[in-house]
Scaffold this motif. Structure first.
Motif, PDB file in Angstrom:
ATOM      1  N   ILE A   1      69.210  47.680  45.092  1.00  0.00           N
ATOM      2  CA  ILE A   1      69.916  48.100  43.883  1.00  0.00           C
ATOM      3  C   ILE A   1      68.916  48.841  42.987  1.00  0.00           C
ATOM      4  CG2 ILE A   1      71.218  47.348  41.866  1.00  0.00           C
ATOM      5  CD1 ILE A   1      72.658  46.837  44.494  1.00  0.00           C
ATOM      6  N   PRO A   2      69.210  50.086  42.612  1.00  0.00           N
ATOM      7  CA  PRO A   2      68.263  50.826  41.761  1.00  0.00           C
ATOM      8  C   PRO A   2      67.973  50.083  40.466  1.00  0.00           C
ATOM      9  CG  PRO A   2      69.948  52.299  42.644  1.00  0.00           C
ATOM     10  CD  PRO A   2      70.384  50.906  42.985  1.00  0.00           C
ATOM     11  N   ARG A   3      66.733  50.170  40.028  1.00  0.00           N
ATOM     12  CA  ARG A   3      66.324  49.481  38.808  1.00  0.00           C
ATOM     13  C   ARG A   3      66.772  50.260  37.570  1.00  0.00           C
ATOM     14  NH1 ARG A   3      60.017  47.973  40.379  1.00  0.00           N
ATOM     15  NH2 ARG A   3      60.502  46.837  42.313  1.00  0.00           N
ATOM     16  N   VAL A   4      66.893  49.552  36.469  1.00  0.00           N
ATOM     17  CA  VAL A   4      67.186  50.197  35.198  1.00  0.00           C
ATOM     18  C   VAL A   4      65.857  50.570  34.543  1.00  0.00           C
ATOM     19  CG1 VAL A   4      67.272  47.997  33.926  1.00  0.00           C
ATOM     20  CG2 VAL A   4      68.451  49.996  33.026  1.00  0.00           C
ATOM     21  N   ARG A   5      65.810  51.725  33.923  1.00  0.00           N
ATOM     22  CA  ARG A   5      64.592  52.213  33.277  1.00  0.00           C
ATOM     23  C   ARG A   5      64.742  52.044  31.767  1.00  0.00           C
ATOM     24  NH1 ARG A   5      61.557  55.688  36.506  1.00  0.00           N
ATOM     25  NH2 ARG A   5      61.054  57.090  34.770  1.00  0.00           N
ATOM     26  N   VAL A   6      63.745  51.414  31.155  1.00  0.00           N
ATOM     27  CA  VAL A   6      63.788  51.101  29.726  1.00  0.00           C
ATOM     28  C   VAL A   6      62.529  51.650  29.069  1.00  0.00           C
ATOM     29  CG1 VAL A   6      63.966  49.279  27.989  1.00  0.00           C
ATOM     30  CG2 VAL A   6      65.065  48.982  30.222  1.00  0.00           C
ATOM     31  N   THR A   7      62.699  52.371  27.970  1.00  0.00           N
ATOM     32  CA  THR A   7      61.551  52.888  27.228  1.00  0.00           C
ATOM     33  C   THR A   7      61.110  51.851  26.203  1.00  0.00           C
ATOM     34  OG1 THR A   7      62.315  55.168  27.493  1.00  0.00           O
ATOM     35  CG2 THR A   7      60.700  54.745  25.752  1.00  0.00           C
ATOM     36  N   TYR A   8      59.862  51.481  26.256  1.00  0.00           N
ATOM     37  CA  TYR A   8      59.321  50.483  25.333  1.00  0.00           C
ATOM     38  C   TYR A   8      57.947  50.940  24.868  1.00  0.00           C
ATOM     39  CZ  TYR A   8      57.634  45.979  23.572  1.00  0.00           C
ATOM     40  OH  TYR A   8      57.124  44.980  22.774  1.00  0.00           O
ATOM     41  N   ARG A   9      57.816  51.142  23.559  1.00  0.00           N
ATOM     42  CA  ARG A   9      56.562  51.580  22.950  1.00  0.00           C
ATOM     43  C   ARG A   9      55.998  52.828  23.636  1.00  0.00           C
ATOM     44  NH1 ARG A   9      53.456  45.783  21.703  1.00  0.00           N
ATOM     45  NH2 ARG A   9      54.976  45.063  20.142  1.00  0.00           N
ATOM     46  N   GLY A  10      56.900  53.760  23.898  1.00  0.00           N
ATOM     47  CA  GLY A  10      56.494  55.038  24.458  1.00  0.00           C
ATOM     48  C   GLY A  10      56.274  55.055  25.952  1.00  0.00           C
ATOM     49  N   THR A  11      56.502  53.931  26.630  1.00  0.00           N
ATOM     50  CA  THR A  11      56.310  53.847  28.078  1.00  0.00           C
ATOM     51  C   THR A  11      57.629  53.494  28.751  1.00  0.00           C
ATOM     52  OG1 THR A  11      54.032  53.081  27.769  1.00  0.00           O
ATOM     53  CG2 THR A  11      55.034  52.708  29.933  1.00  0.00           C
ATOM     54  N   VAL A  12      57.919  54.165  29.852  1.00  0.00           N
ATOM     55  CA  VAL A  12      59.144  53.876  30.608  1.00  0.00           C
ATOM     56  C   VAL A  12      58.825  52.792  31.640  1.00  0.00           C
ATOM     57  CG1 VAL A  12      60.912  54.783  32.144  1.00  0.00           C
ATOM     58  CG2 VAL A  12      60.019  56.204  30.285  1.00  0.00           C
ATOM     59  N   LEU A  13      59.527  51.663  31.536  1.00  0.00           N
ATOM     60  CA  LEU A  13      59.325  50.522  32.429  1.00  0.00           C
ATOM     61  C   LEU A  13      60.610  50.248  33.203  1.00  0.00           C
ATOM     62  CD1 LEU A  13      57.457  48.253  29.861  1.00  0.00           C
ATOM     63  CD2 LEU A  13      56.424  49.624  31.673  1.00  0.00           C
ATOM     64  N   GLU A  14      60.471  49.577  34.328  1.00  0.00           N
ATOM     65  CA  GLU A  14      61.626  49.286  35.179  1.00  0.00           C
ATOM     66  C   GLU A  14      61.896  47.785  35.237  1.00  0.00           C
ATOM     67  OE1 GLU A  14      61.454  53.025  38.309  1.00  0.00           O
ATOM     68  OE2 GLU A  14      60.705  51.059  38.951  1.00  0.00           O
ATOM     69  N   GLU A  15      63.179  47.442  35.168  1.00  0.00           N
ATOM     70  CA  GLU A  15      63.620  46.057  35.286  1.00  0.00           C
ATOM     71  C   GLU A  15      64.785  45.991  36.265  1.00  0.00           C
ATOM     72  OE1 GLU A  15      62.102  43.612  34.179  1.00  0.00           O
ATOM     73  OE2 GLU A  15      61.068  44.135  32.309  1.00  0.00           O
ATOM     74  N   MET A  16      65.136  44.784  36.691  1.00  0.00           N
ATOM     75  CA  MET A  16      66.325  44.614  37.517  1.00  0.00           C
ATOM     76  C   MET A  16      67.555  45.032  36.722  1.00  0.00           C
ATOM     77  SD  MET A  16      67.821  41.240  39.479  1.00  0.00           S
ATOM     78  CE  MET A  16      68.248  40.307  38.008  1.00  0.00           C
ATOM     79  N   ASP A  17      68.443  45.773  37.350  1.00  0.00           N
ATOM     80  CA  ASP A  17      69.697  46.182  36.712  1.00  0.00           C
ATOM     81  C   ASP A  17      70.721  45.083  36.954  1.00  0.00           C
ATOM     82  OD1 ASP A  17      71.999  47.359  35.746  1.00  0.00           O
ATOM     83  OD2 ASP A  17      71.505  49.351  36.527  1.00  0.00           O
TER      84      ASP A  17
END
Length: 347
Positions: free
Chosen positions: A62-78
């Protein structure tokens, strides 16, 4: 309409980082898929380890969700995507992981609870050092601060726990071959967290965790015995709470944490101690009174606690610490309870 079945939970509990828990999870996933089960990868962290990367191939991811946090794009489980897909079984690595702010839950174990509530079976992984009740033991043994933890209730609620063990010698050999960390980090790791004595202690802690959790889930313990923990709010209070929670788990009983507020004074760190107690499945109470020992004795009698855990301080410069004389009075006042006196180290 039939009631939705709650998803089953299997945990691969690693004795140490690098023991092979993610590899074991993926290998089992392939076996289940080959037998016709509907398996998806919700989140698996490979750390670019070749054998782990190879095992991802052939599984639906399952593709991960991409979240921007403090200027950095991070990936988490969707989480929402996995729920929409509704597989029979989802693989979710690193149960103690803290999610990036902006997704539904703060912790990954909460994501797993949502999947199980939706009737999806979950296979997950966690290392011994990330289990909340043994955090203090691990930090004492290794000297390394544990930043992320998972509540013990997740282990207690698991349908199956498989302990992934590896001898200290074999693990250190794997590290030297570059199978766990990048080569430039290996020697530092071997000289610190991965010392042989640390690895041996973690194995022992892990085996006890499995035994205690399975005993509770299978209800093989005899009559439960309850535990009362008396804390003062000083730096050793968290360790006392964890020790009492471990004892209660082992005995199949409940744990209540109490602290005494005398003459209307505030007790420092109350919120943090209450939060930790809740995390460990213990109740928390602030007692009033003019005498610490008397208040603790009465609380233990009221709770009918078979065990009482107290700390014995070397220094007694503040009223909030249990002085040796107070400990003596607690022992004398509770002849029908086992009083566990824990020595406190001088900083």
């Amino acid at each position: 309409m039939p009631e939705l079945r709650r998803g089953r939970l299997k945990i691969f509990l690693g004795a140490t980082p690098g023991a092979g828990k993610t590899f074991a999870m993926l290998r089992e996933a392939h076996q289940l898929r080959d037998r016709g089960h509907d398996v998806v990868v919700g989140y698996v962290e490979t750390y670019n380890r070749p054998r782990t990367v190879e095992l991802i191939a052939g599984l639906e991811v399952i593709p991960r969700v991409r979240v921007t946090y403090r200027g950095t794009v991070l990936e988490e489980m969707d989480l929402d995507a996995v729920l929409r897909r509704r597989p029979e079984l989802a693989l979710v690595d690193e149960l103690a992981h803290t999610n990036v702010p902006g997704v539904r839950h703060e912790k990954r174990w909460q994501d797993v609870e949502d999947l199980r509530a939706a009737g999806i079976d979950v296979i997950t992984t966690v290392n011994v050092q990330h289990v909340e009740s043994v955090k203090d033991l691990v930090e004492h043994v290794t000297g390394i601060v544990v930043r992320e933890t998972v509540p013990d209730k997740e282990l207690d609620g698991a349908d199956e726990i498989q302990f992934i063990d590896i001898t200290p010698e074999a693990l250190r050999k794997r590290m030297r071959h570059g199978n766990i960390y990048a080569r430039d980090k290996v020697e530092t790791a071997l000289a610190n967290f991965f010392r042989p004595q640390n690895l041996s202690a973690l194995r022992q802690i892990g085996l006890r965790l499995v035994a205690d959790s399975m005993a509770r889930s299978r209800q093989v313990l005899a009559s439960p015995e309850d535990v009362l923990v008396a804390v003062s709010g000083d730096s050793s209070s968290e360790d006392l709470i964890r020790r009492g929670a471990r004892l209660a788990r082992r005995l199949g009983g409940t744990c209540i944490v109490v602290t005494v507020r005398m003459d209307g004074a505030d007790v420092a760190g109350i919120d943090g101690l209450r939060e930790l107690s809740t995390e460990l499945g213990a109740s928390f109470a602030v007692l009033g009174g003019t005498n610490v020992a008397s208040a603790v004795i009465q609380a233990a009698r009221d709770a009918m606690a078979e065990h009482v855990v107290v700390g014995e301080t070397v220094r007694s410069s503040r009223w909030s610490r249990l002085r040796p004389s107070s400990v003596d009075r607690i022992i004398d006042g509770l002849p029908d309870s086992d009083v566990h006196v824990i020595a406190r180290l001088v900083q």
